[in-house]
Design a protein around this motif. Sequence first.
Motif, PDB file in Angstrom:
ATOM      1  N   ASP A  90     -47.523 -50.383  16.860  1.00  0.00           N
ATOM      2  CA  ASP A  90     -47.440 -49.318  17.590  1.00  0.00           C
ATOM      3  C   ASP A  90     -47.830 -47.784  17.071  1.00  0.00           C
ATOM      4  OD1 ASP A  90     -46.325 -50.917  19.781  1.00  0.00           O
ATOM      5  OD2 ASP A  90     -44.396 -50.076  19.486  1.00  0.00           O
ATOM      6  N   ASP A  92     -46.297 -45.242  17.123  1.00  0.00           N
ATOM      7  CA  ASP A  92     -45.180 -44.445  17.218  1.00  0.00           C
ATOM      8  C   ASP A  92     -44.276 -44.360  15.890  1.00  0.00           C
ATOM      9  OD1 ASP A  92     -43.898 -46.597  17.681  1.00  0.00           O
ATOM     10  OD2 ASP A  92     -42.930 -46.231  19.294  1.00  0.00           O
ATOM     11  N   GLN A  94     -42.877 -46.431  14.731  1.00  0.00           N
ATOM     12  CA  GLN A  94     -41.651 -47.440  14.649  1.00  0.00           C
ATOM     13  C   GLN A  94     -41.892 -48.697  13.849  1.00  0.00           C
ATOM     14  OE1 GLN A  94     -40.623 -47.403  19.105  1.00  0.00           O
ATOM     15  NE2 GLN A  94     -38.521 -47.093  18.078  1.00  0.00           N
ATOM     16  N   ARG A 196     -37.827 -43.311  16.605  1.00  0.00           N
ATOM     17  CA  ARG A 196     -39.266 -42.670  17.273  1.00  0.00           C
ATOM     18  C   ARG A 196     -38.992 -41.289  16.766  1.00  0.00           C
ATOM     19  NH1 ARG A 196     -43.358 -42.243  20.990  1.00  0.00           N
ATOM     20  NH2 ARG A 196     -43.693 -44.485  22.005  1.00  0.00           N
TER      21      ARG A 196
HETATM   22 MG    MG Z   1     -41.953 -47.479  20.199  1.00  0.00          MG
END
Ligand code: MG
Length: 304
Positions: A90, A92, A94, A196
Amino acid sequence: MISVVIPAYNETGNINPIAQRVSKVLENLGPYEIIFVDDGSMDGTLGEIKELNAKNKKIKFISFSRNFGHQKALKAGLDHARGDCVISMDADLQHPPELLTKLIEEWRKGYDVVYTVRVDSADTAFIKKLGSRLFYKIINLLSNVNIPLGAADFRLLDKKVVDEVKKFQENWLFIRGIVAWIGFNQTSVEYVVNSRTQGRTKYSASRMLALAIDGITSFSILPLRISIILGLTFSLGSFFYSIYAIYAKVFSKAVIRGWTSILLSVLFLGGIQLISLGVIGEYLGKMFIEIKNRPAYIIKEKDL
Ligand code: MG
Ligand code: UDP
């Protein structure tokens, strides 16, 4: 060469940090490419990606003509990656970029699929944890694939697995399921999800539910069978009940009462019928879309 595929939808503020951290990790591990897949973002995401791309040719991108969804963005990345292994993660942050070293280590040991299992951090929403556990339990029960609990789209695939995934031309992609279904030598590593820092999650409750339904219906026809079993059970029940009803009508006088039981059975059976119809409709609808053989995504711009 190692390819890293990062789908991004409205991720301004995350693009630079993730590119930096991933490059830093990969710098010591050999040649690499980072492919951002801009899934029709409406903010400055594409701009940020292009800026990086202009400075560093190892950072490549695909940009969709509109938002097609995470799974399709991932598929596009896999379709275009040229590495001997492809890692998806991802945008973000994470998924900790530092874990890539470990994924690659396992791959070099000879594993073809290295997936990650999420160990929930303390601040993961309770409802999300519960929902995700429930979902994997249900899908594994209903289908003949066995998706590891807590598996996310953060994994490493060897080139030969990627080549197999590329062959899937379906519109309802559920890559987690496909990877589990494909087989090969699989192993897993654990990680703790970061929270996040920038932007908001794109998986609202309704989108997660949609993903869950897609996951189940693309791997199992058991829900259709459950409709049949329910139908059979209730037919059998009503057969015996009708014998009793006729008996009561013929041999006793007081048969008018029973409004409650009639109302309840009509409502209950009506509900079951609607659910079964809905299940059939879900599959039929998917066949309808699938049969048109439309492309899964449309690329507006790319630099690969
Ligand atoms: Mg995420
Ligand atoms: N994403 C995407 N298209 C979408 C929704 C999400 O490419 O329509 C990307 C998003 O940018 C992120 C990843 O998919 O890189 C996972 O999304 P998110 O972090 O919102 O999901 P969560 O981690 O909350 O489950």
